[in-house]
Design an enzyme around this catalytic site. Structure first.
Site, mmCIF file in Angstrom:
data_model
loop_
_atom_site.group_PDB
_atom_site.id
_atom_site.type_symbol
_atom_site.label_atom_id
_atom_site.label_comp_id
_atom_site.label_asym_id
_atom_site.label_seq_id
_atom_site.Cartn_x
_atom_site.Cartn_y
_atom_site.Cartn_z
ATOM 1 N NE ARG A 12 22.275 -39.457 -62.054
ATOM 2 C CZ ARG A 12 21.862 -40.459 -61.258
ATOM 3 N NH1 ARG A 12 21.675 -41.671 -61.741
ATOM 4 N NH2 ARG A 12 21.649 -40.242 -59.977
ATOM 5 C CE1 TYR A 148 11.788 -43.786 -53.585
ATOM 6 C CE2 TYR A 148 10.131 -45.515 -53.780
ATOM 7 C CZ TYR A 148 10.850 -44.474 -54.342
ATOM 8 O OH TYR A 148 10.621 -44.108 -55.657
HETATM 9 N N1 LIG Z 1 12.945 -45.795 -61.376
HETATM 10 C C1 LIG Z 1 11.811 -46.221 -60.843
HETATM 11 O O1 LIG Z 1 11.475 -47.416 -60.948
HETATM 12 C C2 LIG Z 1 10.888 -45.273 -60.136
HETATM 13 C C3 LIG Z 1 9.617 -45.745 -59.818
HETATM 14 C C4 LIG Z 1 8.720 -44.895 -59.162
HETATM 15 C C5 LIG Z 1 9.097 -43.611 -58.854
HETATM 16 N N2 LIG Z 1 10.347 -43.177 -59.166
HETATM 17 C C6 LIG Z 1 10.667 -41.805 -58.807
HETATM 18 O O2 LIG Z 1 11.028 -41.088 -59.967
HETATM 19 C C7 LIG Z 1 11.933 -40.035 -59.634
HETATM 20 C C8 LIG Z 1 13.163 -40.139 -60.507
HETATM 21 O O3 LIG Z 1 13.779 -41.410 -60.263
HETATM 22 P P1 LIG Z 1 14.845 -42.064 -61.256
HETATM 23 O O4 LIG Z 1 14.579 -43.508 -61.274
HETATM 24 O O5 LIG Z 1 14.910 -41.306 -62.513
HETATM 25 O O6 LIG Z 1 16.174 -41.817 -60.389
HETATM 26 P P2 LIG Z 1 17.700 -41.586 -60.843
HETATM 27 O O7 LIG Z 1 17.955 -42.213 -62.165
HETATM 28 O O8 LIG Z 1 18.502 -42.013 -59.662
HETATM 29 O O9 LIG Z 1 17.787 -39.987 -61.011
HETATM 30 C C9 LIG Z 1 17.549 -39.184 -59.915
HETATM 31 C C10 LIG Z 1 17.643 -37.727 -60.294
HETATM 32 O O10 LIG Z 1 17.299 -36.946 -59.132
HETATM 33 C C11 LIG Z 1 18.423 -36.165 -58.720
HETATM 34 N N3 LIG Z 1 18.487 -36.155 -57.256
HETATM 35 C C12 LIG Z 1 18.598 -37.221 -56.433
HETATM 36 N N4 LIG Z 1 18.643 -36.826 -55.145
HETATM 37 C C13 LIG Z 1 18.550 -35.475 -55.162
HETATM 38 C C14 LIG Z 1 18.560 -34.468 -54.169
HETATM 39 N N5 LIG Z 1 18.680 -34.763 -52.860
HETATM 40 N N6 LIG Z 1 18.455 -33.180 -54.552
HETATM 41 C C15 LIG Z 1 18.342 -32.867 -55.852
HETATM 42 N N7 LIG Z 1 18.351 -33.752 -56.845
HETATM 43 C C16 LIG Z 1 18.451 -35.046 -56.503
HETATM 44 C C17 LIG Z 1 19.630 -36.793 -59.358
HETATM 45 O O11 LIG Z 1 20.666 -35.831 -59.528
HETATM 46 P P3 LIG Z 1 22.241 -36.302 -59.537
HETATM 47 O O12 LIG Z 1 22.367 -37.369 -60.569
HETATM 48 O O13 LIG Z 1 23.020 -35.075 -59.882
HETATM 49 O O14 LIG Z 1 22.523 -36.802 -58.148
HETATM 50 C C18 LIG Z 1 19.041 -37.280 -60.683
HETATM 51 O O15 LIG Z 1 18.945 -36.217 -61.606
HETATM 52 C C19 LIG Z 1 12.219 -40.188 -58.141
HETATM 53 O O16 LIG Z 1 11.403 -39.320 -57.394
HETATM 54 C C20 LIG Z 1 11.832 -41.638 -57.870
HETATM 55 O O17 LIG Z 1 11.472 -41.841 -56.513
HETATM 56 C C21 LIG Z 1 11.244 -43.966 -59.786
#
Ligand SMILES: NC(=O)c1ccc[n+]([C@@H]2O[C@H](COP(=O)([O-])OP(=O)(O)OC[C@H]3O[C@@H](n4cnc5c(N)ncnc54)[C@H](OP(=O)(O)O)[C@@H]3O)[C@@H](O)[C@H]2O)c1
Length: 244
Positions: A12, A148
């Site tokens: 995702r 976080y």
């Molecule tokens: N969105 C933002 O604004 C943002 C900004 C800065 C950094 N980030 C970082 O970017 C990365 C991706 O974020 P995102 O926004 O794409 O999040 P997201 O849409 O919530 O997707 C998270 C992904 O990580 C997986 N995941 C979550 N917890 C996990 C665990 N304990 N073990 C294994 N897999 C896990 C989920 O799998 P399932 O769906 O199967 O649970 C999903 O595939 C993260 O590290 C986040 O901190 C995001």
């Protein structure tokens, strides 16, 4: 033979954009934790392989690498992307130890030790690239999700450590610091962020998309940054710039 890649949390959001970009050139294993539907649809759309892995679990991390070793002779790229926000945003004075522990295990311990194991494998071939997805929260204090921020600050140090340690082994290590990226993770606060961006929070006045982060991974995967180990790529619309 195409090069190989593992993308954690590839089912995702940002990870999905990265996996979708990488399948153009790499054989990709994308991991998921709880949302099999999302992982299945990624596999159908892109043809990449999927693997269930709770990143906080030592056994799951070992199983992921065993699965990858069955399929790949060598590992060319690891993208440590899986991560989570606190289940509930709470003020620093109210936040729980349980949430702290969960965030440290998921956002810091998991990628740190997955990298340890993957690096041993890469070192055997004297080559490889590792990208960590951290966050602007590595250096930006948000008092309603301190755990976080601490987890991401720790992960930034993990990058510096591995970049130092693995340079001699031919492995290049990078940090990607996304800003505000439109995914499920920020769904609850998306409107508020859109308003802040419209009001001038970011020099580039739009929210980031997964593809913006995937393009940074593309540059790493293609070896365009190979003499820059340890560098930080801010993918944040200019959030990190100071002005007066
Ligand atoms: N969105 C933002 O604004 C943002 C900004 C800065 C950094 N980030 C970082 O970017 C990365 C991706 O974020 P995102 O926004 O794409 O999040 P997201 O849409 O919530 O997707 C998270 C992904 O990580 C997986 N995941 C979550 N917890 C996990 C665990 N304990 N073990 C294994 N897999 C896990 C989920 O799998 P399932 O769906 O199967 O649970 C999903 O595939 C993260 O590290 C986040 O901190 C995001």
């Amino acid at each position: 033979m195409k090069p190989t890649a593992i993308v954690t949390g590839g089912s995702r959001g940002i990870g999905r954009a990265i996996a979708t970009e990488l399948v153009k050139t790499h054989r990709v294993i994308a991991t998921w934790r709880g949302r099999k539907d999302a992982a299945d649809s990624l596999r159908e759309e892109t043809g990449c392989e999927i693997f269930q892995c709770e990143i906080a679990s030592r056994e799951d991390r070992a199983a992921l690498l065993a699965f990858a070793r069955q399929r790949f002779e060598k590992l060319d790229l690891l993208v440590n992307n899986a991560g989570m926000a606190p289940r509930e945003r709470r003020d620093l004075l109210e936040a729980s130890e349980e949430s702290f522990d969960e965030l440290m295990a998921t956002n810091l311990k998991g990628p740190h030790f997955l990298t340890q194991q993957a690096a041993r494998w890469m070192a055997a071939s004297g080559d490889g690239r590792i990208a960590f997805v951290t966050s602007i929260s590595s250096y930006t204090a948000s008092v309603n999700r301190g755990e976080y921020c601490i987890s991401k600050a720790g992960l930034s140090m993990s990058v510096a450590l591995y970049a130092q340690r693995l340079a001699e082994a031919g492995i290049k290590v990078f940090e990607i610091r996304p800003g505000i990226i439109r995914t499920d993770m920020i769904a609850k606060v998306e409107k508020a962020y859109d308003e802040k961006i419209a009001a001038g929070l970011l020099p580039q006045r739009r929210m980031g998309e997964g593809i913006d982060v995937a393009k940074a991974v593309r540059a790493i995967a293609d070896g365009l940054l190979d003499y820059s180990t340890g560098q930080i790529l801010n993918v944040d619309g200019g959030f990190s710039l100071r002005s007066l």
